[in-house]
Design a protein around this motif. Structure first.
Motif, mmCIF file in Angstrom:
data_model
loop_
_atom_site.group_PDB
_atom_site.id
_atom_site.type_symbol
_atom_site.label_atom_id
_atom_site.label_comp_id
_atom_site.label_asym_id
_atom_site.label_seq_id
_atom_site.Cartn_x
_atom_site.Cartn_y
_atom_site.Cartn_z
ATOM 1 N N ARG A 158 -43.813 -81.978 -63.826
ATOM 2 C CA ARG A 158 -43.022 -81.987 -62.607
ATOM 3 C C ARG A 158 -43.784 -81.234 -61.525
ATOM 4 N NH1 ARG A 158 -39.099 -82.319 -66.800
ATOM 5 N NH2 ARG A 158 -37.491 -83.849 -66.273
ATOM 6 N N ALA A 159 -43.468 -81.519 -60.283
ATOM 7 C CA ALA A 159 -44.072 -80.804 -59.161
ATOM 8 C C ALA A 159 -43.253 -79.549 -58.901
ATOM 9 C CB ALA A 159 -44.109 -81.688 -57.923
ATOM 10 N N LEU A 160 -43.901 -78.398 -58.914
ATOM 11 C CA LEU A 160 -43.236 -77.113 -58.717
ATOM 12 C C LEU A 160 -43.695 -76.528 -57.387
ATOM 13 C CD1 LEU A 160 -43.856 -75.627 -62.294
ATOM 14 C CD2 LEU A 160 -41.996 -77.147 -61.544
ATOM 15 N N ILE A 161 -42.764 -76.406 -56.444
ATOM 16 C CA ILE A 161 -43.051 -75.804 -55.152
ATOM 17 C C ILE A 161 -42.500 -74.390 -55.194
ATOM 18 C CG2 ILE A 161 -42.684 -75.932 -52.669
ATOM 19 C CD1 ILE A 161 -42.453 -78.926 -52.891
ATOM 20 N N LEU A 162 -43.391 -73.416 -55.222
ATOM 21 C CA LEU A 162 -43.013 -72.028 -55.482
ATOM 22 C C LEU A 162 -43.419 -71.180 -54.286
ATOM 23 C CD1 LEU A 162 -44.368 -72.021 -59.150
ATOM 24 C CD2 LEU A 162 -42.005 -72.435 -58.389
ATOM 25 N N TRP A 163 -42.442 -70.914 -53.436
ATOM 26 C CA TRP A 163 -42.666 -70.171 -52.203
ATOM 27 C C TRP A 163 -42.260 -68.722 -52.406
ATOM 28 C CZ3 TRP A 163 -39.745 -74.616 -49.409
ATOM 29 C CH2 TRP A 163 -40.637 -75.674 -49.150
ATOM 30 N N GLY A 164 -43.229 -67.826 -52.421
ATOM 31 C CA GLY A 164 -42.961 -66.407 -52.574
ATOM 32 C C GLY A 164 -43.107 -65.933 -54.003
ATOM 33 N N GLY A 198 -49.399 -74.403 -42.853
ATOM 34 C CA GLY A 198 -50.696 -75.022 -43.093
ATOM 35 C C GLY A 198 -50.968 -75.368 -44.545
ATOM 36 N N SER A 199 -50.016 -75.119 -45.433
ATOM 37 C CA SER A 199 -50.241 -75.348 -46.871
ATOM 38 C C SER A 199 -50.030 -76.800 -47.292
ATOM 39 C CB SER A 199 -49.319 -74.444 -47.695
ATOM 40 O OG SER A 199 -47.946 -74.726 -47.430
ATOM 41 N N ARG A 200 -49.387 -77.609 -46.457
ATOM 42 C CA ARG A 200 -49.219 -79.053 -46.686
ATOM 43 C C ARG A 200 -48.578 -79.379 -48.050
ATOM 44 N NH1 ARG A 200 -51.980 -81.775 -42.771
ATOM 45 N NH2 ARG A 200 -51.963 -83.695 -43.979
ATOM 46 N N PRO A 201 -47.462 -78.786 -48.381
ATOM 47 C CA PRO A 201 -46.851 -79.050 -49.692
ATOM 48 C C PRO A 201 -46.292 -80.460 -49.838
ATOM 49 C CG PRO A 201 -45.375 -77.736 -48.350
ATOM 50 C CD PRO A 201 -46.665 -77.818 -47.593
ATOM 51 N N PHE A 202 -45.805 -81.028 -48.757
ATOM 52 C CA PHE A 202 -45.116 -82.312 -48.854
ATOM 53 C C PHE A 202 -46.097 -83.453 -49.141
ATOM 54 C CE2 PHE A 202 -42.980 -79.469 -45.841
ATOM 55 C CZ PHE A 202 -41.805 -79.247 -46.546
ATOM 56 N N SER A 203 -47.222 -83.439 -48.478
ATOM 57 C CA SER A 203 -48.226 -84.473 -48.762
ATOM 58 C C SER A 203 -48.853 -84.251 -50.138
ATOM 59 C CB SER A 203 -49.312 -84.479 -47.678
ATOM 60 O OG SER A 203 -49.975 -83.226 -47.599
ATOM 61 N N GLN A 204 -49.003 -83.000 -50.559
ATOM 62 C CA GLN A 204 -49.546 -82.738 -51.898
ATOM 63 C C GLN A 204 -48.627 -83.314 -52.979
ATOM 64 O OE1 GLN A 204 -51.427 -78.925 -53.017
ATOM 65 N NE2 GLN A 204 -50.762 -78.197 -50.998
ATOM 66 N N VAL A 205 -47.334 -83.075 -52.832
ATOM 67 C CA VAL A 205 -46.383 -83.594 -53.821
ATOM 68 C C VAL A 205 -46.418 -85.120 -53.839
ATOM 69 C CG1 VAL A 205 -43.930 -83.863 -54.339
ATOM 70 C CG2 VAL A 205 -44.854 -81.601 -53.846
ATOM 71 N N ASN A 206 -46.386 -85.731 -52.674
ATOM 72 C CA ASN A 206 -46.362 -87.192 -52.639
ATOM 73 C C ASN A 206 -47.654 -87.788 -53.182
ATOM 74 O OD1 ASN A 206 -43.781 -87.315 -51.719
ATOM 75 N ND2 ASN A 206 -44.289 -87.935 -49.624
ATOM 76 N N GLY A 207 -48.786 -87.163 -52.904
ATOM 77 C CA GLY A 207 -50.043 -87.650 -53.471
ATOM 78 C C GLY A 207 -50.040 -87.564 -54.984
ATOM 79 N N ALA A 211 -50.140 -90.771 -57.516
ATOM 80 C CA ALA A 211 -51.227 -90.860 -58.490
ATOM 81 C C ALA A 211 -50.694 -91.106 -59.892
ATOM 82 C CB ALA A 211 -52.061 -89.575 -58.465
ATOM 83 N N ARG A 212 -49.455 -90.697 -60.130
ATOM 84 C CA ARG A 212 -48.807 -90.929 -61.423
ATOM 85 C C ARG A 212 -48.029 -92.244 -61.457
ATOM 86 N NH1 ARG A 212 -48.196 -86.908 -64.776
ATOM 87 N NH2 ARG A 212 -46.157 -87.664 -65.441
ATOM 88 N N GLY A 213 -48.125 -93.025 -60.389
ATOM 89 C CA GLY A 213 -47.414 -94.295 -60.315
ATOM 90 C C GLY A 213 -45.943 -94.150 -59.986
ATOM 91 N N ALA A 214 -45.563 -93.006 -59.425
ATOM 92 C CA ALA A 214 -44.156 -92.735 -59.115
ATOM 93 C C ALA A 214 -43.904 -92.885 -57.617
ATOM 94 C CB ALA A 214 -43.775 -91.327 -59.564
ATOM 95 N N ARG A 215 -42.675 -93.140 -57.280
ATOM 96 C CA ARG A 215 -42.259 -93.269 -55.886
ATOM 97 C C ARG A 215 -42.353 -91.915 -55.186
ATOM 98 N NH1 ARG A 215 -37.055 -92.409 -54.268
ATOM 99 N NH2 ARG A 215 -36.465 -92.486 -56.464
ATOM 100 N N PRO A 216 -42.935 -91.864 -53.991
ATOM 101 C CA PRO A 216 -43.006 -90.588 -53.266
ATOM 102 C C PRO A 216 -41.638 -90.172 -52.741
ATOM 103 C CG PRO A 216 -43.828 -92.366 -51.888
ATOM 104 C CD PRO A 216 -43.584 -92.967 -53.249
ATOM 105 N N ILE A 217 -41.528 -88.925 -52.373
ATOM 106 C CA ILE A 217 -40.303 -88.419 -51.763
ATOM 107 C C ILE A 217 -40.308 -88.779 -50.283
ATOM 108 C CG2 ILE A 217 -38.924 -86.363 -51.249
ATOM 109 C CD1 ILE A 217 -39.137 -86.975 -54.246
ATOM 110 N N ASN A 218 -39.223 -89.306 -49.798
ATOM 111 C CA ASN A 218 -39.066 -89.478 -48.361
ATOM 112 C C ASN A 218 -38.498 -88.172 -47.806
ATOM 113 O OD1 ASN A 218 -38.575 -90.207 -45.740
ATOM 114 N ND2 ASN A 218 -36.732 -91.380 -46.198
ATOM 115 N N TRP A 219 -39.359 -87.367 -47.230
ATOM 116 C CA TRP A 219 -38.957 -86.059 -46.721
ATOM 117 C C TRP A 219 -38.319 -86.146 -45.344
ATOM 118 C CZ3 TRP A 219 -39.387 -82.443 -50.383
ATOM 119 C CH2 TRP A 219 -40.392 -82.562 -51.381
ATOM 120 N N GLY A 220 -38.308 -87.351 -44.752
ATOM 121 C CA GLY A 220 -37.800 -87.509 -43.388
ATOM 122 C C GLY A 220 -36.442 -88.150 -43.324
#
Length: 225
Positions: A158-164, A198-207, A211-220
């Motif tokens: 899973r993608a883990l976004i860990l802020w702080g 500047g950390s670009r988490p949203f594009s990193q997660v979608n990429g 790459a795993r053949g999964a649907r990206p998140i629509n963050w908008g």
């Protein structure tokens, strides 16, 4: 007089099978009912993150700390703000700034239920907070539940976004080698400039998802999901 605070377990789905709800919940619920003042989020939204994003649907985990302690702001999802709040956005404002800088898109609402519906678990490490007392329920026992949630989600990448640092420390228990880990400073106005912006988490997660053949998140825009 403030009515007793009683979170409901009725809509937990598969999360309701965690040992916490048999072994620990009644004790915490009793403590909450003894609180003399308001607690946030509203009791009906205390488990909103788990209700909205079931274990097998979770693709991304974003860990927050505790709910907003200002009246009318918390809605049960980490970083999300009730749409009729109208006050300062603080951390969410920086999240939206990074979203614009990263993907060139904006989110039309301060409420993030559309992210949750796409498999983004927006979980705080404390699920409740007394009015005006940040971290007031840090030692109440919610950490047991959060640890069990993270253990349940350690069965697959899973993608883990860990802020702080608190989020990063809590997620160290997740050992699956396939997880994507994005660790930066917290988006709070006090720390966002230390590496969140500047950390670009949203594009990193979608990429990573693509790459795993999964649907990206629509963050908008939610209707475009």
């Amino acid at each position: 007089m403030t009515p007793p605070y009683r979170p409901s377990r009725a809509r937990l789905g598969d999360w309701g099978r965690l040992p916490f709800f048999k072994d620990d919940f009644d004790r915490i619920a009793a403590r909450l009912q003894q609180e003399p003042g308001p607690i946030f989020p509203p009791a009906s939204q205390a488990f909103a993150a788990l209700e909205r994003t079931q274990p097998d649907d979770t693709r991304v985990v974003i860990l927050g700390q505790d709910p907003y302690h200002t009246p009318g702001k918390a809605d049960g999802l980490a970083f999300s703000i009730a749409p009729d709040f109208g006050g300062r956005l603080d951390s969410l404002g920086n999240i939206f700034k990074e979203l614009q800088d990263d993907l060139g898109i904006s989110h039309p609402s301060t409420a993030l239920q559309d992210w949750a519906d796409q498999g983004v678990l927006l979980l705080n490490t404390a699920l409740t907070v007394p009015q005006g007392k940040a971290n007031g329920h840090k030692g109440l026992g919610w950490a047991t539940l959060v640890d069990q949630v993270l253990d349940r989600l350690d069965d697959a990448p899973r993608a883990l976004i860990l802020w702080g640092k608190p989020a990063q420390a809590r997620a160290r228990r997740m050992k699956h080698p396939g997880h994507l880990r994005i660790e930066t400073a917290h988006p709070s106005p006090l720390s966002a400039y230390r590496g969140f912006l500047g950390s670009r988490p949203f594009s990193q997660v979608n990429g990573w998802l693509q790459a795993r053949g999964a649907r990206p998140i629509n963050w908008g825009e939610p209707e475009a999901s």
